[in-house]
Design an enzyme around this catalytic site. Structure first.
Site, mmCIF file in Angstrom:
data_model
loop_
_atom_site.group_PDB
_atom_site.id
_atom_site.type_symbol
_atom_site.label_atom_id
_atom_site.label_comp_id
_atom_site.label_asym_id
_atom_site.label_seq_id
_atom_site.Cartn_x
_atom_site.Cartn_y
_atom_site.Cartn_z
ATOM 1 N N TYR A 162 34.319 44.592 31.844
ATOM 2 C CA TYR A 162 35.209 45.301 32.767
ATOM 3 C C TYR A 162 35.576 44.358 33.895
ATOM 4 O O TYR A 162 34.708 43.729 34.503
ATOM 5 C CB TYR A 162 34.530 46.560 33.319
ATOM 6 C CG TYR A 162 35.398 47.315 34.313
ATOM 7 C CD1 TYR A 162 36.566 47.966 33.892
ATOM 8 C CD2 TYR A 162 35.064 47.383 35.666
ATOM 9 C CE1 TYR A 162 37.368 48.656 34.804
ATOM 10 C CE2 TYR A 162 35.853 48.079 36.573
ATOM 11 C CZ TYR A 162 37.006 48.710 36.134
ATOM 12 O OH TYR A 162 37.799 49.398 37.027
ATOM 13 N N ASP A 255 33.987 36.200 35.933
ATOM 14 C CA ASP A 255 34.067 37.362 36.809
ATOM 15 C C ASP A 255 32.651 37.631 37.317
ATOM 16 O O ASP A 255 31.834 38.244 36.631
ATOM 17 C CB ASP A 255 34.616 38.556 36.021
ATOM 18 C CG ASP A 255 34.634 39.838 36.864
ATOM 19 O OD1 ASP A 255 34.070 39.824 37.972
ATOM 20 O OD2 ASP A 255 35.201 40.832 36.388
ATOM 21 N N LYS A 283 32.028 42.835 45.708
ATOM 22 C CA LYS A 283 30.757 43.522 45.965
ATOM 23 C C LYS A 283 29.914 42.821 47.040
ATOM 24 O O LYS A 283 30.223 42.917 48.209
ATOM 25 C CB LYS A 283 29.989 43.721 44.667
ATOM 26 C CG LYS A 283 30.831 44.574 43.669
ATOM 27 C CD LYS A 283 30.025 45.156 42.552
ATOM 28 C CE LYS A 283 30.882 45.705 41.446
ATOM 29 N NZ LYS A 283 31.132 47.133 41.477
#
Ligand code: KE4
Length: 443
Positions: A162, A255, A283
């Site tokens: 994702y 990622d 994050k």
């Protein structure tokens, strides 16, 4: 004899106290008339576990309190950012100080330079970078840069990876897309994903075949996937990707929105010794404020406007509050912090494995440092196909049994949980004690 021993060691099921959810339930009703699913991001809607999502009133350290006053030990940590726990005094002070100076200028500030320098020192492959406001923007922009730099259109992602919700990246996605059982998203045109090639994770041969059959601009991958649950790469898999990208003159994009500043100060690339061409962060680097970063090799990043032809922009990019929060968090993340996170993770792992053994529950516990997933399945989990074999119904029952015992976990099997520096040994032991009961309760 065996049965007698089992009976002696299997924990008895203690009934969890009833939680009052009156306020959360009323808020959820109002929210449903406002927001699709009553939420502002699908994974918050408890669709994978059922029941009414909790509304959080506040968080402090390792704990959150819901709108009804119930308190929980938080092992979700806002889906990863809160490595210091909630409302860390240094982060709060830094954000307050920044806010006093003004919340946004649409012009450069010193804090951007300071955070950029701190990131480059920690992640040397990010020679140059750009700040954005979310992980989605970071991956979407990195991919555009890769395509602009190489002049090729096609790229490879793995099943169950994702990378946010940009159209091109939504094919065979993990996280909420997988949880809701959507093969892909409606509204994404066939043209948008025509150049997206999807291969199974941990499968070097499939990756090689995709390279042979296509002109590839880039491979984009979570080096430690966390959106099909946590599934570490096989030894040699990431170096093989590096070799393939070099051989076919394609870019390797890591990622590291979850793994960056989480599994080590240098992220997964430091842990595995593989240098990507481009890296995406989010994050932890934003300390709980909206921040994403993409960056990499200097000549590649020179393709970005205004130096180069790849356009990328943002009104709130480099936002002073997010810069201040990021700087405050990064200051705390020395080797001792990662050692501590790993020690807490190890304690959790040992406790859970012991609880699984005494309750004879077939499950796989995966952990990298402070990131973990408990898969309810007997066979090992190495990719999206095997992750999807996990018993989601059992996870849902386990989740609610844990919630009733004051432990807040990801509300879906195919996600990762997080330990923070605010957790104590006692908190970990409380998690283990609750899970011993919840494993029985979820049968
Ligand atoms: P955001 O746009 O949500 O900031 O980041 C997208 C993203 C990109 N890359 C990876 C590896 C990610 O894990 C994410 C976001 N993760 C999800 C859940 N695992 C965030 C929670 C949500 O969607 O609400």
């Amino acid at each position: 004899m065996k049965a007698a021993r089992m009976a002696a060691t299997t924990p008895r099921l203690t009934r969890a106290p009833m939680r009052n959810t009156t306020v959360s339930t009323a808020l959820f009703e109002r929210a449903q008339s406002l927001f699709p699913g009553g939420v502002n991001s699908p994974v918050r809607a408890f669709k994978a576990v059922g029941g009414t999502p909790i509304f959080i009133a506040r968080g402090q350290g390792a704990r959150v309190w819901d709108a009804d006053g119930n308190s929980y030990l938080d092992f979700l940590g806002s889906w990863g950012p809160l490595i210091l726990g909630h409302a860390h005094p240094d982060v709060v002070a830094a954000v307050q100080a920044a806010a006093r100076d003004g919340t946004s200028f649409g012009a450069s500030t010193e804090r951007e330079v300071l955070l950029g320098e701190a990131i480059r020192a920690a992640v040397p492959s990010m020679e140059r970078m750009r700040f954005v406001s979310s992980g989605t923007e970071a991956t979407m922009s990195a991919l555009r840069v890769a395509r602009g730099f190489t002049g090729r259109h096609r790229f490879i992602k793995v099943e169950g990876g994702y990378h946010g919700h940009a159209d091109t990246l939504l094919a065979a996605s993990g996280s909420g897309v997988a949880t809701l059982g959507l093969p892909d998203s409606a509204g994404v045109t066939p043209g948008a994903v025509a150049d997206t090639i999807v291969v199974p994770f941990n499968d070097e041969a499939a990756m090689q075949a995709a390279f042979e059959a296509n002109q590839v601009a880039a491979v984009i991958i979570e080096p430690i996937p966390g959106n099909m649950g946590l599934v570490p790469p096989r030894p040699g898999y990431l170096p093989a990707l590096r070799r393939l990208c070099d051989a076919y003159c394609a870019l390797l994009i890591f990622d590291e929105v979850i793994s960056g500043f989480r599994v080590s100060r240098g992220g997964a690339q430091a842990l595995f010794g593989v240098r990507p061409d481009l890296t995406c962060l989010g994050k932890v680097v934003g300390g709980g404020l909206p921040l994403g970063v993409f960056g990499g090799q200097g000549d590649i990043m020179s393709a970005v406007a205004p130096e180069g032809p790849v356009y990328q922009a943002g009104t709130l990019s480099g936002n002073p509050l997010a810069m201040a929060a990021g700087l405050a968090v990064l200051r705390k993340l020395d080797q001792a912090a990662y050692d501590r996170l790993d020690a807490l993770g190890q304690r959790l792992e040992a406790g859970i494995k012991e609880a699984l053994a005494t309750t004879s529950v077939p499950a796989q516990f995966h952990r990298v440092g402070s990131v973990f997933t408990l898969f309810f399945c007997a066979e090992s989990v190495t990719d999206f196909t095997s992750a999807k074999r996990a018993d989601v119904g059992r996870y849902a029952r386990f989740f609610h049994a844990m919630l009733d015992r004051g432990i807040y976990l990801p509300p879906a099997q195919l996600e990762a949980g997080f330990v923070s520096l605010a957790h104590t040994e006692d908190d970990i032991d409380a998690f283990v004690a609750a899970s011993r009961e919840a494993l029985v309760a979820s049968r």
